[in-house]
Motif scaffolding. Sequence first.
Motif, PDB file in Angstrom:
ATOM      1  N   PRO B 159      -8.903   1.665  -0.691  1.00 46.23           N
ATOM      2  CA  PRO B 159      -7.959   1.646   0.414  1.00 46.23           C
ATOM      3  C   PRO B 159      -8.636   2.241   1.641  1.00 46.23           C
ATOM      4  CG  PRO B 159      -7.410   3.377  -1.147  1.00 46.23           C
ATOM      5  CD  PRO B 159      -8.549   2.629  -1.728  1.00 46.23           C
ATOM      6  N   LEU B 160      -8.281   1.707   2.795  1.00 48.39           N
ATOM      7  CA  LEU B 160      -8.935   2.164   4.013  1.00 48.39           C
ATOM      8  C   LEU B 160      -7.937   1.906   5.124  1.00 48.39           C
ATOM      9  CD1 LEU B 160     -11.765   3.221   4.704  1.00 48.39           C
ATOM     10  CD2 LEU B 160     -12.384   0.916   5.357  1.00 48.39           C
ATOM     11  N   ASN B 161      -7.607   2.923   5.837  1.00 47.60           N
ATOM     12  CA  ASN B 161      -6.537   2.738   6.792  1.00 47.60           C
ATOM     13  C   ASN B 161      -7.046   2.572   8.215  1.00 47.60           C
ATOM     14  OD1 ASN B 161      -3.960   2.319   7.430  1.00 47.60           O
ATOM     15  ND2 ASN B 161      -3.322   4.470   7.330  1.00 47.60           N
ATOM     16  N   LEU B 162      -7.816   1.535   8.428  1.00 47.38           N
ATOM     17  CA  LEU B 162      -8.372   1.278   9.748  1.00 47.38           C
ATOM     18  C   LEU B 162      -7.743   0.009  10.311  1.00 47.38           C
ATOM     19  CD1 LEU B 162     -10.131   3.609   9.726  1.00 47.38           C
ATOM     20  CD2 LEU B 162     -12.089   2.179   9.207  1.00 47.38           C
ATOM     21  N   PRO B 163      -7.288   0.074  11.536  1.00 44.76           N
ATOM     22  CA  PRO B 163      -6.560  -1.070  12.092  1.00 44.76           C
ATOM     23  C   PRO B 163      -7.347  -2.367  12.088  1.00 44.76           C
ATOM     24  CG  PRO B 163      -7.166   0.510  13.800  1.00 44.76           C
ATOM     25  CD  PRO B 163      -7.415   1.165  12.497  1.00 44.76           C
ATOM     26  N   GLU B 164      -8.663  -2.262  12.171  1.00 48.09           N
ATOM     27  CA  GLU B 164      -9.477  -3.456  12.322  1.00 48.09           C
ATOM     28  C   GLU B 164     -10.054  -3.963  10.999  1.00 48.09           C
ATOM     29  OE1 GLU B 164     -11.229  -4.203  16.068  1.00 48.09           O
ATOM     30  OE2 GLU B 164      -9.050  -4.177  15.963  1.00 48.09           O
ATOM     31  N   VAL B 165      -9.824  -3.199   9.958  1.00 45.52           N
ATOM     32  CA  VAL B 165     -10.489  -3.546   8.705  1.00 45.52           C
ATOM     33  C   VAL B 165      -9.509  -4.056   7.639  1.00 45.52           C
ATOM     34  CG1 VAL B 165     -11.892  -2.647   6.821  1.00 45.52           C
ATOM     35  CG2 VAL B 165     -12.306  -1.864   9.152  1.00 45.52           C
ATOM     36  N   ASP B 166      -9.778  -5.251   7.153  1.00 43.67           N
ATOM     37  CA  ASP B 166      -8.965  -5.789   6.070  1.00 43.67           C
ATOM     38  C   ASP B 166      -9.340  -5.102   4.763  1.00 43.67           C
ATOM     39  OD1 ASP B 166      -7.611  -7.643   7.633  1.00 43.67           O
ATOM     40  OD2 ASP B 166      -9.244  -9.090   7.468  1.00 43.67           O
ATOM     41  N   VAL B 167      -8.412  -5.112   3.853  1.00 42.50           N
ATOM     42  CA  VAL B 167      -8.680  -4.475   2.570  1.00 42.50           C
ATOM     43  C   VAL B 167      -8.260  -5.394   1.431  1.00 42.50           C
ATOM     44  CG1 VAL B 167      -8.008  -2.597   1.045  1.00 42.50           C
ATOM     45  CG2 VAL B 167      -8.452  -2.120   3.452  1.00 42.50           C
ATOM     46  N   VAL B 168      -9.134  -5.528   0.458  1.00 40.93           N
ATOM     47  CA  VAL B 168      -8.769  -6.225  -0.771  1.00 40.93           C
ATOM     48  C   VAL B 168      -9.088  -5.265  -1.897  1.00 40.93           C
ATOM     49  CG1 VAL B 168      -9.288  -8.133  -2.307  1.00 40.93           C
ATOM     50  CG2 VAL B 168      -9.308  -8.495   0.158  1.00 40.93           C
ATOM     51  N   ARG B 169      -8.108  -4.938  -2.670  1.00 39.01           N
ATOM     52  CA  ARG B 169      -8.391  -3.958  -3.719  1.00 39.01           C
ATOM     53  C   ARG B 169      -7.442  -4.148  -4.893  1.00 39.01           C
ATOM     54  NH1 ARG B 169      -4.762   0.430  -3.733  1.00 39.01           N
ATOM     55  NH2 ARG B 169      -3.289   0.363  -2.005  1.00 39.01           N
ATOM     56  N   ALA B 170      -7.803  -3.532  -5.977  1.00 38.69           N
ATOM     57  CA  ALA B 170      -6.921  -3.579  -7.132  1.00 38.69           C
ATOM     58  C   ALA B 170      -5.901  -2.452  -7.000  1.00 38.69           C
ATOM     59  CB  ALA B 170      -7.727  -3.409  -8.408  1.00 38.69           C
ATOM     60  N   ASP B 171      -4.856  -2.594  -7.733  1.00 38.37           N
ATOM     61  CA  ASP B 171      -3.812  -1.568  -7.691  1.00 38.37           C
ATOM     62  C   ASP B 171      -4.198  -0.431  -8.634  1.00 38.37           C
ATOM     63  OD1 ASP B 171      -1.585  -0.056  -7.623  1.00 38.37           O
ATOM     64  OD2 ASP B 171      -0.184  -1.711  -7.882  1.00 38.37           O
ATOM     65  N   ASP B 172      -5.063   0.419  -8.124  1.00 37.13           N
ATOM     66  CA  ASP B 172      -5.580   1.514  -8.954  1.00 37.13           C
ATOM     67  C   ASP B 172      -4.474   2.408  -9.492  1.00 37.13           C
ATOM     68  OD1 ASP B 172      -7.851   0.823  -6.941  1.00 37.13           O
ATOM     69  OD2 ASP B 172      -8.822   1.900  -8.573  1.00 37.13           O
ATOM     70  N   GLU B 173      -3.505   2.667  -8.641  1.00 34.70           N
ATOM     71  CA  GLU B 173      -2.398   3.532  -9.073  1.00 34.70           C
ATOM     72  C   GLU B 173      -1.754   2.944 -10.328  1.00 34.70           C
ATOM     73  OE1 GLU B 173      -2.769   2.257  -6.089  1.00 34.70           O
ATOM     74  OE2 GLU B 173      -2.595   3.803  -4.537  1.00 34.70           O
ATOM     75  N   GLN B 174      -1.436   1.660 -10.240  1.00 34.16           N
ATOM     76  CA  GLN B 174      -0.792   1.007 -11.375  1.00 34.16           C
ATOM     77  C   GLN B 174      -1.684   1.051 -12.603  1.00 34.16           C
ATOM     78  OE1 GLN B 174       2.388  -0.172 -11.283  1.00 34.16           O
ATOM     79  NE2 GLN B 174       1.986  -0.083 -13.486  1.00 34.16           N
ATOM     80  N   GLY B 175      -2.958   0.779 -12.406  1.00 38.93           N
ATOM     81  CA  GLY B 175      -3.900   0.762 -13.515  1.00 38.93           C
ATOM     82  C   GLY B 175      -3.916   2.091 -14.258  1.00 38.93           C
ATOM     83  N   ILE B 176      -4.063   3.158 -13.509  1.00 37.88           N
ATOM     84  CA  ILE B 176      -4.113   4.486 -14.125  1.00 37.88           C
ATOM     85  C   ILE B 176      -2.776   4.829 -14.776  1.00 37.88           C
ATOM     86  CG2 ILE B 176      -4.260   6.946 -13.618  1.00 37.88           C
ATOM     87  CD1 ILE B 176      -6.963   5.758 -13.597  1.00 37.88           C
ATOM     88  N   THR B 177      -1.709   4.493 -14.077  1.00 40.85           N
ATOM     89  CA  THR B 177      -0.387   4.772 -14.618  1.00 40.85           C
ATOM     90  C   THR B 177      -0.207   4.082 -15.971  1.00 40.85           C
ATOM     91  OG1 THR B 177       0.461   4.855 -12.371  1.00 40.85           O
ATOM     92  CG2 THR B 177       2.081   4.642 -14.132  1.00 40.85           C
ATOM     93  N   ASP B 178      -0.631   2.834 -16.041  1.00 43.16           N
ATOM     94  CA  ASP B 178      -0.516   2.096 -17.299  1.00 43.16           C
ATOM     95  C   ASP B 178      -1.289   2.787 -18.417  1.00 43.16           C
ATOM     96  OD1 ASP B 178       1.027   0.251 -16.052  1.00 43.16           O
ATOM     97  OD2 ASP B 178      -0.535  -1.289 -15.881  1.00 43.16           O
ATOM     98  N   VAL B 179      -2.464   3.285 -18.086  1.00 38.32           N
ATOM     99  CA  VAL B 179      -3.277   3.948 -19.097  1.00 38.32           C
ATOM    100  C   VAL B 179      -2.569   5.197 -19.610  1.00 38.32           C
ATOM    101  CG1 VAL B 179      -5.420   5.174 -19.566  1.00 38.32           C
ATOM    102  CG2 VAL B 179      -5.472   3.101 -18.193  1.00 38.32           C
ATOM    103  N   VAL B 180      -2.080   5.989 -18.680  1.00 36.16           N
ATOM    104  CA  VAL B 180      -1.390   7.223 -19.084  1.00 36.16           C
ATOM    105  C   VAL B 180      -0.156   6.881 -19.917  1.00 36.16           C
ATOM    106  CG1 VAL B 180      -0.128   9.239 -18.260  1.00 36.16           C
ATOM    107  CG2 VAL B 180      -2.235   8.539 -17.104  1.00 36.16           C
ATOM    108  N   ASP B 181       0.611   5.918 -19.467  1.00 34.38           N
ATOM    109  CA  ASP B 181       1.804   5.515 -20.222  1.00 34.38           C
ATOM    110  C   ASP B 181       1.432   5.091 -21.637  1.00 34.38           C
ATOM    111  OD1 ASP B 181       3.197   6.022 -17.956  1.00 34.38           O
ATOM    112  OD2 ASP B 181       3.744   3.944 -17.514  1.00 34.38           O
ATOM    113  N   HIS B 182       0.357   4.322 -21.704  1.00 35.37           N
ATOM    114  CA  HIS B 182      -0.117   3.845 -23.002  1.00 35.37           C
ATOM    115  C   HIS B 182      -0.450   5.018 -23.921  1.00 35.37           C
ATOM    116  CE1 HIS B 182      -2.791   2.024 -25.953  1.00 35.37           C
ATOM    117  NE2 HIS B 182      -3.816   2.700 -25.459  1.00 35.37           N
TER     118      HIS B 182
END
Lengths: 349, 349
Positions: B159-182
């Motif tokens: 994630p990068l919060n720059l007005p000029e920069v696009d971001v493509v990323r995986a949903d890391d939060e969800q990924g980690i959450t799933d692991v912990v839940d598991h």
Amino acid sequence: MPDHTAPASPRPGRRRPTILDVAAAAGVSKGLVSKVLSGSAGPSAATTQRVLAVAERMGYRKDRTATLLAQRRTRLIGVTILPSNVYHGELAEEIQAIVDAAGYETVLGAITATHDERRSIETLIDFRCEALLLLGPTMPEAELASLVENVPTVCVGRPLNLPEVDVVRADDEQGITDVVDHLVSLGHRHIAHVDGGAGHIAAVRRGAYRAAMRRHGLEAVVLPGGLTERQGAAAFEHLPSGTGITAVVAFNDRAAVGLIEALESSGIRVPDGMSVAGFDDSLMARHPRMALTTVSQSPIEQARLAVQAVIDRLNGEHQERREIVLPTRLVVRGSTAAPRTPLALRRNS
Amino acid sequence: MPDHTAPASPRPGRRRPTILDVAAAAGVSKGLVSKVLSGSAGPSAATTQRVLAVAERMGYRKDRTATLLAQRRTRLIGVTILPSNVYHGELAEEIQAIVDAAGYETVLGAITATHDERRSIETLIDFRCEALLLLGPTMPEAELASLVENVPTVCVGRPLNLPEVDVVRADDEQGITDVVDHLVSLGHRHIAHVDGGAGHIAAVRRGAYRAAMRRHGLEAVVLPGGLTERQGAAAFEHLPSGTGITAVVAFNDRAAVGLIEALESSGIRVPDGMSVAGFDDSLMARHPRMALTTVSQSPIEQARLAVQAVIDRLNGEHQERREIVLPTRLVVRGSTAAPRTPLALRRNS
DNA sequence: CTGAAAGCGCTAACAC
DNA sequence: GTGTTAGCGCTTTCAG
């Protein structure tokens, strides 16, 4: 006569500043700026200071394209690389560091499905690389020859018999021989080889395997394989069931790892049911879970020598062809062991 | 009046032929040759034929440097890459293919010990890349911002919060959450996290881990770690012995693999003595010997979308910032299991 | 349909 | 010391 002094509209728009902008801002000529920026002796300390300061303030960066065009030198060294190949990655890092220290820059030419080796090399040449480093090229020798005939080239990891091309490679023959000897000394008699495919390195390793087996008076069995885990796994299908193969020498670690995967998912444990050896001493091989017996071929040393060879060529320090063969080192780990069934024929039983 | 028809000594020496040589040989002007070579409408079929033939015969290749200088366009897309990172390698291959199909070319900027991220980006900009693809950049946001302010950039994987920069990323939060839940659903209560270090992605995953633990009413334990096997293994030293940790969520597969290595060489089996989960679904994770429970983040899809974003920008098809978050997928394999000692405190016992 | 000429941004003699 | 002037190899108006 040159009275068209109108400075072609130096809009401070999106356009990046040119040497002319810097010159104007510093109140000197662009020639002087050029000299300051390239650090050549001449400009006075005061001028140097000022120009540098102005350039800095304007966020000026030399346009490499223009620079190169004017200089007729690029100080660029092109490296072909298979991005998915960890071994290439390691080599590339090493190379970059050394090239850097020598005052050159590297540009990586990735070989992918849409960008084959030929195209990759062409691209590198188009970039005006002054020299090429080919990582385990798989192209036919003749084709390669005509491609790189005007560029100093060193080939890493594969023998290549071209008068103009230096070679730095590991002693694959020795490596494979050591593996076979190791397996034989463990008591194996039926040892197969998972082939590496059409490339030259594959041919060399295959030949070395055959020779070693012959020397031991054993029968050579070559299984179709490849460079990847998937291809290594596929070799499992070709394992002749009747001949009692107890050990396999794979083309590389990746194939070995794939084969192990296939074996174990069929209930054949490694090394109990089958010994498997790889080649490369990759990270994966080193992991205790894998504990792959393999052959290390000192990538760092290869990188160092390869870069040295091109740089020497560029500096005109050697003309004659150079072929450097590095020794390999057998690394014995847990994936090889004596065959489970003690062979009745073993001499010392 | 042009009577200096003397073709500036077209020695067939080492010099590669220029457009002027081709023009002379074909008996036309260099301008015409240029038009033919760039396929622009205008030249007659006959001329086109002839010029092409001559160029071919002379082995002529356009000088990219000069072309670029003249065109003011490069159609070059720069990609920063960590060569030793297999995941980056996979992404790069994907990217190259797509960029290629879109009629652009990629140039890889390797990040190594001597070539940090900043320098790598600068090099790419010096090459006049029209756009940048940053693979998991680790630089501070502000510094990055000033570096790429004049170049369309898309950041992949962070994630990068720059007005000029696009971001493509995986949903890391969800990924980690799933692991912990598991892990929690398996019965684990004491779950540690092996940290990924100073980078932004590490912070995100760490935060997600903490949040997930809190939600379950469990205590978070963060162990210093990193991105490599070595650093993952080092985390083992920091495992608190008293708290009865039974499971570990590692920053990525490499760290997980390193940790497993350290655990097992200390006699703690995975998953019997400790459950370990990774992140990336790398080749290594998939191997049955490793059978790592992990999170897949669809690299191919990321590459596709990232390239699409830059190309759209270059074509002026979007101006507003774009942030694409891809879903992750939990992949459960053999490295996680219920804790060996049934916990006396489990509610439903 | 083809040719001439003016650059792109920078370097490298060569003058002043 | 500093400025001037040709190019580097190619693209691109603009005339013919």
